[in-house]
Design an enzyme around this catalytic site. Structure first.
Site, PDB file in Angstrom:
ATOM      1  N   LYS A 191       0.846  -1.205   0.000  1.00 55.65           N
ATOM      2  CA  LYS A 191       0.000   0.000   0.000  1.00 55.65           C
ATOM      3  C   LYS A 191       0.873   1.245   0.000  1.00 55.65           C
ATOM      4  CE  LYS A 191      -2.036   2.893   2.887  1.00 55.65           C
ATOM      5  NZ  LYS A 191      -2.124   4.085   2.049  1.00 55.65           N
ATOM      6  N   GLU A 266      10.426   1.715   9.917  1.00 55.36           N
ATOM      7  CA  GLU A 266      11.332   2.853   9.678  1.00 55.36           C
ATOM      8  C   GLU A 266      10.563   4.130   9.952  1.00 55.36           C
ATOM      9  OE1 GLU A 266      14.423   2.748   8.936  1.00 55.36           O
ATOM     10  OE2 GLU A 266      14.571   0.625   8.417  1.00 55.36           O
ATOM     11  N   CYS A 300      13.339  11.552   6.143  1.00 51.63           N
ATOM     12  CA  CYS A 300      13.603  11.030   7.498  1.00 51.63           C
ATOM     13  C   CYS A 300      15.060  11.246   7.882  1.00 51.63           C
ATOM     14  CB  CYS A 300      13.230   9.560   7.577  1.00 51.63           C
ATOM     15  SG  CYS A 300      14.025   8.557   6.332  1.00 51.63           S
ATOM     16  N   GLU A 398      10.694  16.403  15.065  1.00 48.49           N
ATOM     17  CA  GLU A 398      10.870  16.386  13.615  1.00 48.49           C
ATOM     18  C   GLU A 398       9.881  17.380  12.986  1.00 48.49           C
ATOM     19  OE1 GLU A 398       9.518  12.916  11.427  1.00 48.49           O
ATOM     20  OE2 GLU A 398      11.473  12.821  10.450  1.00 48.49           O
TER      21      GLU A 398
HETATM   22  P1  NDP Z   1       1.994   8.222   7.868  1.00 47.16           P
HETATM   23  O1  NDP Z   1       2.590   7.415   8.941  1.00 47.16           O
HETATM   24  O2  NDP Z   1       0.753   8.957   8.122  1.00 47.16           O
HETATM   25  O3  NDP Z   1       1.726   7.319   6.583  1.00 47.16           O
HETATM   26  C1  NDP Z   1       2.625   6.340   6.089  1.00 47.16           C
HETATM   27  C2  NDP Z   1       1.836   5.245   5.430  1.00 47.16           C
HETATM   28  O4  NDP Z   1       1.030   4.599   6.417  1.00 47.16           O
HETATM   29  C3  NDP Z   1       0.861   5.767   4.376  1.00 47.16           C
HETATM   30  O5  NDP Z   1       0.737   4.811   3.355  1.00 47.16           O
HETATM   31  C4  NDP Z   1      -0.437   5.876   5.181  1.00 47.16           C
HETATM   32  O6  NDP Z   1      -1.597   5.853   4.432  1.00 47.16           O
HETATM   33  C5  NDP Z   1      -0.328   4.631   6.033  1.00 47.16           C
HETATM   34  N1  NDP Z   1      -1.186   4.670   7.222  1.00 47.16           N
HETATM   35  C6  NDP Z   1      -1.779   5.730   7.820  1.00 47.16           C
HETATM   36  N2  NDP Z   1      -2.504   5.330   8.887  1.00 47.16           N
HETATM   37  C7  NDP Z   1      -2.362   3.987   8.964  1.00 47.16           C
HETATM   38  C8  NDP Z   1      -2.844   2.991   9.845  1.00 47.16           C
HETATM   39  N3  NDP Z   1      -3.635   3.289  10.866  1.00 47.16           N
HETATM   40  N4  NDP Z   1      -2.463   1.718   9.649  1.00 47.16           N
HETATM   41  C9  NDP Z   1      -1.654   1.376   8.630  1.00 47.16           C
HETATM   42  N5  NDP Z   1      -1.183   2.272   7.742  1.00 47.16           N
HETATM   43  C10 NDP Z   1      -1.514   3.557   7.906  1.00 47.16           C
HETATM   44  O7  NDP Z   1       3.132   9.134   7.363  1.00 47.16           O
HETATM   45  P2  NDP Z   1       3.076  10.247   6.257  1.00 47.16           P
HETATM   46  O8  NDP Z   1       3.282   9.579   4.957  1.00 47.16           O
HETATM   47  O9  NDP Z   1       1.873  11.111   6.377  1.00 47.16           O
HETATM   48  O10 NDP Z   1       4.313  11.077   6.742  1.00 47.16           O
HETATM   49  C11 NDP Z   1       4.131  11.775   7.952  1.00 47.16           C
HETATM   50  C12 NDP Z   1       5.340  11.691   8.820  1.00 47.16           C
HETATM   51  O11 NDP Z   1       5.988  10.410   8.751  1.00 47.16           O
HETATM   52  C13 NDP Z   1       6.396  12.640   8.405  1.00 47.16           C
HETATM   53  O12 NDP Z   1       6.093  13.914   8.885  1.00 47.16           O
HETATM   54  C14 NDP Z   1       7.635  12.006   8.993  1.00 47.16           C
HETATM   55  O13 NDP Z   1       7.740  12.379  10.327  1.00 47.16           O
HETATM   56  C15 NDP Z   1       7.387  10.532   8.942  1.00 47.16           C
HETATM   57  N6  NDP Z   1       8.057   9.862   7.818  1.00 47.16           N
HETATM   58  C16 NDP Z   1       9.136   9.085   8.046  1.00 47.16           C
HETATM   59  C17 NDP Z   1       9.780   8.454   7.005  1.00 47.16           C
HETATM   60  C18 NDP Z   1      10.920   7.554   7.183  1.00 47.16           C
HETATM   61  O14 NDP Z   1      11.508   7.126   6.202  1.00 47.16           O
HETATM   62  N7  NDP Z   1      11.335   7.189   8.360  1.00 47.16           N
HETATM   63  C19 NDP Z   1       9.346   8.625   5.630  1.00 47.16           C
HETATM   64  C20 NDP Z   1       8.178   9.455   5.511  1.00 47.16           C
HETATM   65  C21 NDP Z   1       7.564  10.006   6.558  1.00 47.16           C
HETATM   66  P3  NDP Z   1      -2.250   7.213   3.859  1.00 47.16           P
HETATM   67  O15 NDP Z   1      -1.375   8.342   4.213  1.00 47.16           O
HETATM   68  O16 NDP Z   1      -2.312   6.939   2.431  1.00 47.16           O
HETATM   69  O17 NDP Z   1      -3.597   7.348   4.471  1.00 47.16           O
END
Ligand code: NDP
Length: 508
Positions: A191, A266, A300, A398
């Site tokens: 996903k 991650e 990140c 962050e």
């Molecule tokens: P999210 O954690 O909101 O989303 C990451 C993924 O998880 C998306 O595909 C999202 O779906 C999905 N998701 C959301 N809620 C759920 C749930 N309850 N159960 C399972 N999957 C879920 O992160 P964002 O993409 O919005 O990024 C936000 C923050 O994440 C950033 O501000 C940063 O702090 C961190 N981040 C860290 C990264 C890393 O590499 N360590 C990379 C990117 C972000 P959807 O959004 O489609 O609803």
């Protein structure tokens, strides 16, 4: 300042919207409940994509397909050479479709095109690395257990894996997971972020063309609460690999707990570059600009803190300002752009609010990128907050935007304390010409990666992941395929067996 977004590029972005469907059991399909999603380009403010969104029903169908493909399908049973050949073909097709994939990531995420082209080439390279690991994956044997016993430890694929990815590196982050899972013989349900799903759907097309059997990879579109949460809790899934926010990472672990799935996570970081007085200052300044503003800080691994040895601040900031001023903020489709758009208007507001609260807490705004407007989309320029104290939120939390916090230290011990003074532990940088200084700080850092006199380089060969609250487990590196396996111990016995009942018990 208002950016004029190039009308030709805008027209190109607006040539859509293109509609994308989910990949379930080898067919591109709409969601069972007919839901739809769409994406407005953050760089251009026009709708560029429409998606068929799935719900729990589609998760059930996708997991069932992946389950069948694993339990009775050919993929886990193929020779490593055959699986590896599919991964190599996929890498070749990624190379062939590189420009198209890069453009999709650009119009959906707002990242600059020159950077996206590099990411797609990097992703193809990771697929090839996984293909190599696929051929060398093996277990262990023990011939030292006595003449009548041979111990064999098999490495078997863990089963059906759920892979959930964020929006900041749509095609690169799935490349850090999927090829390794496939190399191990797993099947997958994927996903992507609901905002940047297009390039992952194209990856589905690529895998089908490369010869992947139906159901071995299924791609679900939709929201986290509808689709992601059901994937992580699903009893048909054996492992979850998630990249994203701390909040959802925690929810993922909780959702996986009742079925005791393996979890790899991650999360974010508040990574620091520590600069000592004897460092090559030119190089350190250059890396600080790159670390803070690459991918608009939506990374990140962003070097969102610079910790300077006392006395360096004036010289460092002066050199920094010159470079930061030359960072081109603008249309992500323009090849000269270095900092593109911010992912959503809401995220831009959150970044602005973090800067405002740092000011209110007494930090000094050395450069303020909030003034950048645009004729379309949402943008923010390089922002530098000086005089940051360790207890301020801007030193610990962050922000995920183009915002650098500048702190200072006196001794190497204090530098280590500041470096480690957040809940995160993803990565760090050390700048000094003294090998002892570099080694001591690299050893003291509680992070998954330390860069010494460089920053944010990455290679498929080197493991990547976080300590503390930055995550669990490692991606890439030679163990990346092993992560998607389970070991099985088989003991072979030869010759007559002595039953324990045949030996009289002795009591002393
Ligand atoms: P999210 O954690 O909101 O989303 C990451 C993924 O998880 C998306 O595909 C999202 O779906 C999905 N998701 C959301 N809620 C759920 C749930 N309850 N159960 C399972 N999957 C879920 O992160 P964002 O993409 O919005 O990024 C936000 C923050 O994440 C950033 O501000 C940063 O702090 C961190 N981040 C860290 C990264 C890393 O590499 N360590 C990379 C990117 C972000 P959807 O959004 O489609 O609803």
């Amino acid at each position: 300042m208002t950016l004029a977004i190039n009308p030709a590029a805008l027209a190109e972005a607006a040539a859509g919207p293109t509609r994308y469907r989910m990949l379930i059991d080898g067919a591109f399909v709409d969601g069972a409940e007919g839901r739809e999603g769409s994406r407005v380009s953050p760089g251009h403010g026009v709708e560029v994509s429409r998606y068929a969104f799935g719900t729990r029903v589609d998760v059930d169908r996708a997991v069932a397909a992946a389950r069948r493909a694993f339990d009775t399908g050919p993929w886990p049973r193929l020779k490593a050479a055959e699986r590896s050949a599919v991964l190599l073909r996929a890498a070749d097709i990624i190379d062939r479709r590189r420009e198209e994939i890069a453009r999709l990531d650009v119009i959906e995420s707002g990242k600059p095109i020159s950077q996206a082209l590099g990411e797609i080439a990097g992703a193809a390279d990771i697929w090839r690395y996984a293909a190599a690991l696929c051929r060398t994956l093996h277990g262990e044997s023990y011939a030292n257990l006595g003449d009548d016993m041979l111990g064999v430890v098999l490495r078997e694929p863990i089963g059906v894996v759920a892979l959930i990815t964020p929006w900041n590196f749509p095609f690169l982050i799935i490349a850090q997971k999927l090829p390794f899972a496939l190399a191990a013989g797993c099947t997958a349900v994927v996903k992507p972020s609901e905002m940047t799903s297009a390039s992952t759907v194209v990856l589905g097309e690529i895998l089908m063309e490369a010869g992947l059997p139906n159901g071995a990879v299924n791609i679900l579109l939709g929201t986290g609460p509808d689709v992601g949460a059901h994937m992580t809790a699903h009893p048909g899934v054996d492992m979850v690999s998630f990249t994203g926010s701390t909040r959802v990472g925690q929810a993922t672990m909780q959702a996986a707990a009742p079925t005791l799935k393996k979890v790899a996570i991650e999360l974010g970081g508040k990574n620091a570059q520590v600069v000592f007085r004897d460092a090559d200052l030119e190089a350190a300044v250059d890396a600080a600009v790159f670390g803070a503003f690459f991918n608009a800080g939506e990374c990140c691994n962003a070097g969102s803190r610079v910790i300077l040895q006392e006395g360096l601040e004036a010289e460092f900031l002066a050199a920094f300002e010159v470079r930061a001023r030359n960072v081109v903020v603008g249309d992500p489709l323009d090849p000269r752009t270095k900092v593109g758009a911010i992912i959503t208007p809401d995220h831009l507001r959150q970044i602005h609010a973090a800067v405002a609260s740092a000011e209110a807490a007494g930090a000094r705004l050395f450069a303020d990128g909030r003034g950048i407007g645009a004729s379309a989309g949402q943008y923010m320029g390089p922002t530098v907050i000086a005089g940051v104290k360790p207890e301020m939120p801007v030193a610990r939390d962050e922000i995920f935007g183009p915002v650098l916090s500048v702190l200072s230290f006196r001794t190497a011990e204090e530098a280590a304390q500041l470096l480690n003074g957040t809940d995160y532990g993803l990565s760090a940088g050390v700048w000094s010409r003294d090998i002892d200084t570099c080694m001591n700080l690299a050893r003291a850092a509680r992070t998954g990666t330390v860069w010494v006199n460089t920053f944010m380089d990455g290679y498929p060969e080197l493991p990547f992941g976080g300590a503390k609250q930055s995550g669990l487990g490692r991606e890439l590196g030679k163990a990346a395929v092993e992560d998607y396996t389970e070991t099985k111990t088989i003991q072979f016995h030869a010759g007559p067996r002595t039953g324990w009942w045949a030996t009289p018990a002795t009591v002393d």
